[in-house]
Design an enzyme around this catalytic site. Sequence first.
Site, PDB file in Angstrom:
ATOM      1  N   ASN A  88       3.724   8.619  11.451  1.00 44.27           N
ATOM      2  CA  ASN A  88       3.732   8.253  10.039  1.00 44.27           C
ATOM      3  C   ASN A  88       4.578   9.263   9.275  1.00 44.27           C
ATOM      4  O   ASN A  88       4.373  10.471   9.387  1.00 44.27           O
ATOM      5  CB  ASN A  88       2.315   8.252   9.480  1.00 44.27           C
ATOM      6  CG  ASN A  88       1.511   7.051   9.928  1.00 44.27           C
ATOM      7  OD1 ASN A  88       1.672   5.964   9.398  1.00 44.27           O
ATOM      8  ND2 ASN A  88       0.658   7.244  10.919  1.00 44.27           N
ATOM      9  N   HIS A 130      -3.829  -5.630  12.753  1.00 45.38           N
ATOM     10  CA  HIS A 130      -3.229  -4.557  11.963  1.00 45.38           C
ATOM     11  C   HIS A 130      -1.840  -4.991  11.544  1.00 45.38           C
ATOM     12  O   HIS A 130      -1.026  -5.389  12.388  1.00 45.38           O
ATOM     13  CB  HIS A 130      -3.161  -3.268  12.786  1.00 45.38           C
ATOM     14  CG  HIS A 130      -2.665  -2.096  12.013  1.00 45.38           C
ATOM     15  ND1 HIS A 130      -1.929  -1.081  12.583  1.00 45.38           N
ATOM     16  CD2 HIS A 130      -2.768  -1.778  10.695  1.00 45.38           C
ATOM     17  CE1 HIS A 130      -1.620  -0.188  11.661  1.00 45.38           C
ATOM     18  NE2 HIS A 130      -2.114  -0.584  10.509  1.00 45.38           N
ATOM     19  N   ASP A 131      -1.536  -4.914  10.247  1.00 46.21           N
ATOM     20  CA  ASP A 131      -0.265  -5.455   9.763  1.00 46.21           C
ATOM     21  C   ASP A 131       0.948  -4.811  10.422  1.00 46.21           C
ATOM     22  O   ASP A 131       1.950  -5.487  10.695  1.00 46.21           O
ATOM     23  CB  ASP A 131      -0.177  -5.364   8.237  1.00 46.21           C
ATOM     24  CG  ASP A 131      -0.482  -3.982   7.661  1.00 46.21           C
ATOM     25  OD1 ASP A 131      -0.560  -3.008   8.433  1.00 46.21           O
ATOM     26  OD2 ASP A 131      -0.651  -3.883   6.430  1.00 46.21           O
ATOM     27  N   THR A 132       0.871  -3.513  10.733  1.00 46.88           N
ATOM     28  CA  THR A 132       2.016  -2.871  11.390  1.00 46.88           C
ATOM     29  C   THR A 132       2.207  -3.404  12.806  1.00 46.88           C
ATOM     30  O   THR A 132       3.341  -3.539  13.276  1.00 46.88           O
ATOM     31  CB  THR A 132       1.849  -1.340  11.417  1.00 46.88           C
ATOM     32  OG1 THR A 132       1.598  -0.869  10.097  1.00 46.88           O
ATOM     33  CG2 THR A 132       3.098  -0.661  11.954  1.00 46.88           C
ATOM     34  N   GLY A 166      10.284  -3.895   3.727  1.00 48.28           N
ATOM     35  CA  GLY A 166      11.006  -3.892   2.451  1.00 48.28           C
ATOM     36  C   GLY A 166      12.160  -2.924   2.415  1.00 48.28           C
ATOM     37  O   GLY A 166      13.189  -3.186   1.781  1.00 48.28           O
ATOM     38  N   ALA A 189      -2.406  -3.447   0.937  1.00 48.55           N
ATOM     39  CA  ALA A 189      -3.344  -2.667   0.138  1.00 48.55           C
ATOM     40  C   ALA A 189      -3.158  -2.882  -1.362  1.00 48.55           C
ATOM     41  O   ALA A 189      -3.978  -2.429  -2.152  1.00 48.55           O
ATOM     42  CB  ALA A 189      -3.197  -1.186   0.469  1.00 48.55           C
ATOM     43  N   THR A 190      -2.110  -3.587  -1.777  1.00 47.72           N
ATOM     44  CA  THR A 190      -1.928  -3.881  -3.197  1.00 47.72           C
ATOM     45  C   THR A 190      -1.839  -5.373  -3.489  1.00 47.72           C
ATOM     46  O   THR A 190      -2.142  -5.799  -4.607  1.00 47.72           O
ATOM     47  CB  THR A 190      -0.655  -3.198  -3.750  1.00 47.72           C
ATOM     48  OG1 THR A 190       0.479  -3.617  -2.977  1.00 47.72           O
ATOM     49  CG2 THR A 190      -0.778  -1.686  -3.686  1.00 47.72           C
ATOM     50  N   SER A 191      -1.429  -6.172  -2.521  1.00 47.55           N
ATOM     51  CA  SER A 191      -1.308  -7.616  -2.755  1.00 47.55           C
ATOM     52  C   SER A 191      -1.443  -8.363  -1.438  1.00 47.55           C
ATOM     53  O   SER A 191      -1.397  -7.777  -0.350  1.00 47.55           O
ATOM     54  CB  SER A 191       0.034  -7.950  -3.409  1.00 47.55           C
ATOM     55  OG  SER A 191       1.105  -7.651  -2.530  1.00 47.55           O
ATOM     56  N   GLY A 192      -1.613  -9.673  -1.558  1.00 46.54           N
ATOM     57  CA  GLY A 192      -1.728 -10.519  -0.373  1.00 46.54           C
ATOM     58  C   GLY A 192      -1.036 -11.839  -0.601  1.00 46.54           C
ATOM     59  O   GLY A 192      -0.658 -12.181  -1.725  1.00 46.54           O
TER      60      GLY A 192
END
Length: 493
Positions: free
Chosen positions: A301, A241-243, A411, A14-17
């Site tokens: 979550n 979905h990235d997760t 991360g 959602a902030t970078s790719g």
Amino acid sequence: MENKKYYFAVDLGATSGRTILGSLVDGRLEQEELTRFPNNLIETGGHFYWDIYALYFEMIKGLQKVGQRGIEITSIGIDTWGVDFVFIGEDNAILRNPIAYRDPHTFAAIDDYLQHVNDRKTVYDITGIQFMNFNSLFQFHAMHQADNVAMKYCQKVLFVPDALSWMLTGEAVCEYTIASTSQMLDPRTGDLSEKLIESVGLTRQHFGRMVQPGTKIGVLTEEVQKMTGLGPVPVIAVAGHDTASAVAAVPAKDECFAYLSSGTWSLMGIETKQAIIDERSYELNFTNEGGIEGTTRFLKNICGMWLYERCRKEWPEEVRQLSHPELQGSAMQVEAFRSIINPDDAMFANPPSMIKAIQQYCRDTQQTVPETPAEICRCIFDSLALRYRQVFAWLKDFANFDLSMLHIIGGGSLNKYLNQFTADALGVEVLAGPQECTAIGNIMLQAKASGDVADVWAMRRIIAASVEMVKYEPKDKELWDKGFAKYIEITKQ
């Protein structure tokens, strides 16, 4: 060029790719980052949008790099954040950039929908999905109520990774894991619920054919081939979905594990054969999202390092200039459990000042108020580890197998202090790593689709042999038992 298979992964947050080139060599995974770029949120006309064309342009740039180097790639896979979508018109063109999940138009939409369309229990019984205002269901409801023109005249609705795959291939699909984030998918049938789709003014025909991770979507169009210098490379529906891609990359030995995808958000869960939808999961607001090979990601979550990141932005310049290990190391000198918060309390969702919100919570619960950066950092780390213990205990009750291991990925797997606290609080062994798990899962699912890997357990064996993991053994059981007793007392107030 040496004779080995290469896979091209597009990993969008959602902030970078970024775009990554991956290959398997002697049973190990090799990766090379080709490009990295921002994913900018655009505010205009009273809404927040994603620039889908800019993301497409960045994908093309990465593919052009591959073409210029004369590399033959076996396939392409795309993963992104969840819930957001693109409308396609009858002339096969995009109808406006997609509205972002951070747009405030859903703030009132969730309550309006649950009061006037379908009640909360009905929606959960169908989907088993945790209620969050930005879920696709409530985005669609907000747009339907506003008579959104793009929605009104669309012929197709494609979730973001599927839209980008469509831009590359011209083929429209609805990948299972990304569809599961919408709060419109019924995990029992494996398809979108017509009851929920129709409740927001759409039909099943608006969505592409449902496909599972590992399915070939199509090949690059002639237009893309000319732009990149590549041939008709297949595009594979990975876990969109990235997760889901991240969890596919958990280097576990067997099914007796829980995972913690640790970052701005913490997602803690288990893999199950079927969705768990019952009174208890509803009461605790657990979610059932699609996984690979027919599994469900049963998870919760949790507000993660968002708390720390927001506080860090507020601290004076001399504190912000400290490295994370320096600041966190000073926090270790603070007395344990001096101040405790519930990280998922609504007051921490998006306060004007996170520091003041934490301090106010401690005042309201008659605790010592943390003042210094070290005290606030220690409060956050203690509280997160104790919240993880609470959720892990719930997962142990839900699981039909023994939970003997927690894998921390993402991360946050680099945060040695919080990792040790987590092992101590849970009383189980913790394995931390890999950090770049989403891209790894994307690449390995492409390798599986090409026949180079048999199944998820073969994938995980290769990943375990390719990445460095750090082991944390639990200690200080009596201390953490006391801390948890205090946490339960404080959070019940």
